[in-house]
Motif scaffolding. Structure first.
Motif, PDB file in Angstrom:
ATOM      1  N   THR A   1      59.787 -21.401  -1.850  1.00 26.44           N
ATOM      2  CA  THR A   1      60.443 -22.181  -0.805  1.00 26.44           C
ATOM      3  C   THR A   1      59.406 -22.921   0.029  1.00 26.44           C
ATOM      4  OG1 THR A   1      62.272 -20.614  -0.715  1.00 26.44           O
ATOM      5  CG2 THR A   1      61.993 -22.050   1.180  1.00 26.44           C
ATOM      6  N   VAL A   2      58.325 -22.241   0.357  1.00 23.26           N
ATOM      7  CA  VAL A   2      57.273 -22.845   1.171  1.00 23.26           C
ATOM      8  C   VAL A   2      56.559 -23.943   0.380  1.00 23.26           C
ATOM      9  CG1 VAL A   2      55.075 -22.394   2.323  1.00 23.26           C
ATOM     10  CG2 VAL A   2      56.977 -20.819   2.643  1.00 23.26           C
ATOM     11  N   LYS A   3      56.413 -23.776  -0.919  1.00 22.58           N
ATOM     12  CA  LYS A   3      55.756 -24.797  -1.751  1.00 22.58           C
ATOM     13  C   LYS A   3      56.495 -26.126  -1.669  1.00 22.58           C
ATOM     14  CE  LYS A   3      53.453 -22.164  -5.363  1.00 22.58           C
ATOM     15  NZ  LYS A   3      53.467 -21.808  -6.792  1.00 22.58           N
ATOM     16  N   GLY A   4      57.765 -26.084  -1.317  1.00 22.75           N
ATOM     17  CA  GLY A   4      58.541 -27.306  -1.167  1.00 22.75           C
ATOM     18  C   GLY A   4      58.002 -28.211  -0.077  1.00 22.75           C
ATOM     19  N   ALA A   5      57.294 -27.669   0.880  1.00 18.94           N
ATOM     20  CA  ALA A   5      56.645 -28.485   1.911  1.00 18.94           C
ATOM     21  C   ALA A   5      55.355 -29.013   1.293  1.00 18.94           C
ATOM     22  CB  ALA A   5      56.363 -27.647   3.149  1.00 18.94           C
ATOM     23  N   ALA A   6      55.358 -30.269   0.907  1.00 18.88           N
ATOM     24  CA  ALA A   6      54.295 -30.842   0.081  1.00 18.88           C
ATOM     25  C   ALA A   6      52.898 -30.676   0.652  1.00 18.88           C
ATOM     26  CB  ALA A   6      54.580 -32.315  -0.158  1.00 18.88           C
ATOM     27  N   ASP A   7      52.750 -30.760   1.960  1.00 23.05           N
ATOM     28  CA  ASP A   7      51.404 -30.710   2.528  1.00 23.05           C
ATOM     29  C   ASP A   7      51.044 -29.332   3.069  1.00 23.05           C
ATOM     30  OD1 ASP A   7      53.235 -30.843   4.561  1.00 23.05           O
ATOM     31  OD2 ASP A   7      52.050 -32.197   5.813  1.00 23.05           O
ATOM     32  N   PHE A   8      51.745 -28.301   2.602  1.00 24.85           N
ATOM     33  CA  PHE A   8      51.479 -26.945   3.094  1.00 24.85           C
ATOM     34  C   PHE A   8      50.143 -26.444   2.555  1.00 24.85           C
ATOM     35  CE2 PHE A   8      51.998 -22.425   3.747  1.00 24.85           C
ATOM     36  CZ  PHE A   8      52.615 -22.401   4.973  1.00 24.85           C
ATOM     37  N   GLU A   9      49.425 -25.696   3.377  1.00 27.50           N
ATOM     38  CA  GLU A   9      48.099 -25.201   2.998  1.00 27.50           C
ATOM     39  C   GLU A   9      48.171 -24.305   1.764  1.00 27.50           C
ATOM     40  OE1 GLU A   9      49.260 -24.947   6.098  1.00 27.50           O
ATOM     41  OE2 GLU A   9      47.820 -25.783   7.484  1.00 27.50           O
ATOM     42  N   GLN A  10      47.525 -24.734   0.707  1.00 28.15           N
ATOM     43  CA  GLN A  10      47.526 -23.989  -0.553  1.00 28.15           C
ATOM     44  C   GLN A  10      46.794 -22.661  -0.412  1.00 28.15           C
ATOM     45  OE1 GLN A  10      49.331 -24.812  -3.191  1.00 28.15           O
ATOM     46  NE2 GLN A  10      48.710 -22.942  -4.198  1.00 28.15           N
ATOM     47  N   GLU A  11      45.752 -22.624   0.408  1.00 29.59           N
ATOM     48  CA  GLU A  11      44.964 -21.399   0.574  1.00 29.59           C
ATOM     49  C   GLU A  11      45.832 -20.259   1.118  1.00 29.59           C
ATOM     50  OE1 GLU A  11      41.174 -19.739   3.143  1.00 29.59           O
ATOM     51  OE2 GLU A  11      41.436 -21.902   2.934  1.00 29.59           O
ATOM     52  N   THR A  12      46.711 -20.579   2.058  1.00 27.13           N
ATOM     53  CA  THR A  12      47.595 -19.562   2.629  1.00 27.13           C
ATOM     54  C   THR A  12      48.524 -18.995   1.568  1.00 27.13           C
ATOM     55  OG1 THR A  12      47.520 -20.719   4.745  1.00 27.13           O
ATOM     56  CG2 THR A  12      49.276 -19.104   4.461  1.00 27.13           C
ATOM     57  N   LEU A  13      49.075 -19.872   0.746  1.00 27.12           N
ATOM     58  CA  LEU A  13      49.962 -19.414  -0.325  1.00 27.12           C
ATOM     59  C   LEU A  13      49.201 -18.586  -1.344  1.00 27.12           C
ATOM     60  CD1 LEU A  13      52.111 -22.615  -0.944  1.00 27.12           C
ATOM     61  CD2 LEU A  13      52.804 -20.511   0.201  1.00 27.12           C
ATOM     62  N   THR A  14      48.000 -19.010  -1.678  1.00 27.16           N
ATOM     63  CA  THR A  14      47.180 -18.265  -2.640  1.00 27.16           C
ATOM     64  C   THR A  14      46.881 -16.871  -2.116  1.00 27.16           C
ATOM     65  OG1 THR A  14      46.200 -20.324  -3.427  1.00 27.16           O
ATOM     66  CG2 THR A  14      45.009 -18.300  -3.929  1.00 27.16           C
ATOM     67  N   ASP A  15      46.577 -16.756  -0.824  1.00 25.52           N
ATOM     68  CA  ASP A  15      46.315 -15.442  -0.223  1.00 25.52           C
ATOM     69  C   ASP A  15      47.524 -14.521  -0.356  1.00 25.52           C
ATOM     70  OD1 ASP A  15      43.790 -16.273   0.492  1.00 25.52           O
ATOM     71  OD2 ASP A  15      44.259 -16.549   2.619  1.00 25.52           O
ATOM     72  N   VAL A  16      48.709 -15.056  -0.131  1.00 32.64           N
ATOM     73  CA  VAL A  16      49.934 -14.257  -0.238  1.00 32.64           C
ATOM     74  C   VAL A  16      50.152 -13.814  -1.681  1.00 32.64           C
ATOM     75  CG1 VAL A  16      52.455 -14.302  -0.026  1.00 32.64           C
ATOM     76  CG2 VAL A  16      51.042 -15.276   1.782  1.00 32.64           C
ATOM     77  N   ILE A  17      49.979 -14.733  -2.604  1.00 32.58           N
ATOM     78  CA  ILE A  17      50.190 -14.412  -4.026  1.00 32.58           C
ATOM     79  C   ILE A  17      49.200 -13.339  -4.480  1.00 32.58           C
ATOM     80  CG2 ILE A  17      50.020 -15.353  -6.367  1.00 32.58           C
ATOM     81  CD1 ILE A  17      51.064 -18.037  -5.115  1.00 32.58           C
ATOM     82  N   GLU A  18      47.929 -13.490  -4.094  1.00 31.21           N
ATOM     83  CA  GLU A  18      46.917 -12.503  -4.485  1.00 31.21           C
ATOM     84  C   GLU A  18      47.179 -11.141  -3.834  1.00 31.21           C
ATOM     85  OE1 GLU A  18      43.121 -14.251  -3.564  1.00 31.21           O
ATOM     86  OE2 GLU A  18      43.262 -15.679  -5.213  1.00 31.21           O
ATOM     87  N   ALA A  19      47.580 -11.149  -2.567  1.00 33.57           N
ATOM     88  CA  ALA A  19      47.865  -9.887  -1.874  1.00 33.57           C
ATOM     89  C   ALA A  19      49.057  -9.183  -2.521  1.00 33.57           C
ATOM     90  CB  ALA A  19      48.130 -10.142  -0.399  1.00 33.57           C
ATOM     91  N   ARG A  20      50.077  -9.950  -2.910  1.00 32.33           N
ATOM     92  CA  ARG A  20      51.237  -9.348  -3.593  1.00 32.33           C
ATOM     93  C   ARG A  20      50.814  -8.741  -4.917  1.00 32.33           C
ATOM     94  NH1 ARG A  20      54.625 -10.335  -7.781  1.00 32.33           N
ATOM     95  NH2 ARG A  20      56.738  -9.523  -7.583  1.00 32.33           N
ATOM     96  N   SER A  21      49.997  -9.475  -5.663  1.00 34.38           N
ATOM     97  CA  SER A  21      49.529  -8.983  -6.950  1.00 34.38           C
ATOM     98  C   SER A  21      48.742  -7.683  -6.788  1.00 34.38           C
ATOM     99  CB  SER A  21      48.658 -10.049  -7.620  1.00 34.38           C
ATOM    100  OG  SER A  21      48.119  -9.555  -8.815  1.00 34.38           O
ATOM    101  N   ASN A  22      47.875  -7.646  -5.799  1.00 33.35           N
ATOM    102  CA  ASN A  22      47.079  -6.445  -5.530  1.00 33.35           C
ATOM    103  C   ASN A  22      47.978  -5.275  -5.114  1.00 33.35           C
ATOM    104  OD1 ASN A  22      44.746  -4.875  -5.229  1.00 33.35           O
ATOM    105  ND2 ASN A  22      44.545  -5.458  -3.085  1.00 33.35           N
ATOM    106  N   ALA A  23      48.944  -5.560  -4.237  1.00 30.85           N
ATOM    107  CA  ALA A  23      49.827  -4.500  -3.737  1.00 30.85           C
ATOM    108  C   ALA A  23      50.687  -3.907  -4.841  1.00 30.85           C
ATOM    109  CB  ALA A  23      50.712  -5.032  -2.615  1.00 30.85           C
ATOM    110  N   THR A  24      51.124  -4.740  -5.775  1.00 34.28           N
ATOM    111  CA  THR A  24      51.977  -4.217  -6.842  1.00 34.28           C
ATOM    112  C   THR A  24      51.173  -3.595  -7.973  1.00 34.28           C
ATOM    113  OG1 THR A  24      52.100  -6.413  -7.863  1.00 34.28           O
ATOM    114  CG2 THR A  24      53.897  -5.792  -6.371  1.00 34.28           C
ATOM    115  N   SER A  25      49.869  -3.864  -8.014  1.00 39.95           N
ATOM    116  CA  SER A  25      49.049  -3.282  -9.085  1.00 39.95           C
ATOM    117  C   SER A  25      48.639  -1.843  -8.794  1.00 39.95           C
ATOM    118  CB  SER A  25      47.797  -4.133  -9.320  1.00 39.95           C
ATOM    119  OG  SER A  25      46.894  -3.998  -8.238  1.00 39.95           O
ATOM    120  N   ILE A  26      48.677  -1.449  -7.541  1.00 38.54           N
ATOM    121  CA  ILE A  26      48.298  -0.078  -7.183  1.00 38.54           C
ATOM    122  C   ILE A  26      49.550   0.772  -7.175  1.00 38.54           C
ATOM    123  CG2 ILE A  26      47.332   1.404  -5.394  1.00 38.54           C
ATOM    124  CD1 ILE A  26      45.550  -0.936  -4.608  1.00 38.54           C
ATOM    125  N   GLN A  27      49.624   1.668  -8.133  1.00 37.01           N
ATOM    126  CA  GLN A  27      50.783   2.550  -8.260  1.00 37.01           C
ATOM    127  C   GLN A  27      50.437   3.927  -7.701  1.00 37.01           C
ATOM    128  OE1 GLN A  27      53.794   1.451  -9.431  1.00 37.01           O
ATOM    129  NE2 GLN A  27      52.773  -0.530  -9.450  1.00 37.01           N
TER     130      GLN A  27
END
Length: 195
Positions: free
Chosen positions: A57-83
């Protein structure tokens, strides 16, 4: 058989019955801890499931900071990888590692929400508003389930440490479970500055 033998057999029988009763009680408490942990995981999973929708949904805002989105995606990946399964709940190091990954995701989501404030068209987006409300609700559910988990762990840990249960608990392999702990520095009052 003499009276001493009968008394000895009776004492052993009572001790065995008492041990069985303690074992069954501790198994029940241990299962309560496991069930409480499953609820914590359930809420973390709910949050992890919402993050991709929020990011898209946030990616729909064309000029949104990519770094912020990347941080969220990486943090989610890390959080779900630790079982952390129920068998690891007596390992404080595993619990700490799990908590750190979840804290990283919480921090990334917080930074995302702060960044969103600069995008009025995104804040007005109905999908974004719905996702934001769901994430806020999920964060509250996570806090509630963590509290319930800690209460269940406290009851279990107290039982296995009480005398004479502690004698049987050690022999039967019942170990203390780890608590969720506050983030480091959480006891300090945050500074609010409106400059």
């Amino acid at each position: 058989m003499n009276i001493k033998t009968l008394i000895g057999i009776g004492a052993v029988a009572l001790l065995v019955i008492y041990g069985i009763n303690i074992n069954n009680s501790l198994v029940e408490k241990q299962e309560s801890v496991n069930q409480s942990w499953a609820q914590v995981e359930n809420q973390y999973q709910r949050r992890a499931d919402l993050v991709p929708n929020l990011v898209n949904t946030v990616k729909g805002a064309a000029d949104f900071e990519q770094e912020t989105l990347t941080d969220v995606i990486e943090a989610r990946s890390n959080a779900t990888s630790i079982q952390l399964n129920a068998g690891d709940l007596d390992n404080p190091q595993m619990m700490e590692q799990f908590q750190q990954a979840q804290q990283q995701l919480s921090g990334a989501l917080s930074r995302l929400m702060v960044t969103v404030e600069r995008y009025p068209e995104l804040k007005a987006n109905k999908n974004f508003q719905d996702l934001q409300a769901q994430l806020e609700g999920t964060e509250n559910r996570i806090a509630t389930e963590r509290q319930r988990y800690n209460e269940t762990v406290q009851s279990y840990n107290t039982d296995i440490r009480r005398f004479p249960t502690n004698l049987f608990a050690g022999m039967l392999g019942f170990d203390e479970k780890a608590y969720f702990e506050a983030d480091e520095g959480a006891e300090e009052v945050p500074e609010v500055n409106f400059d």
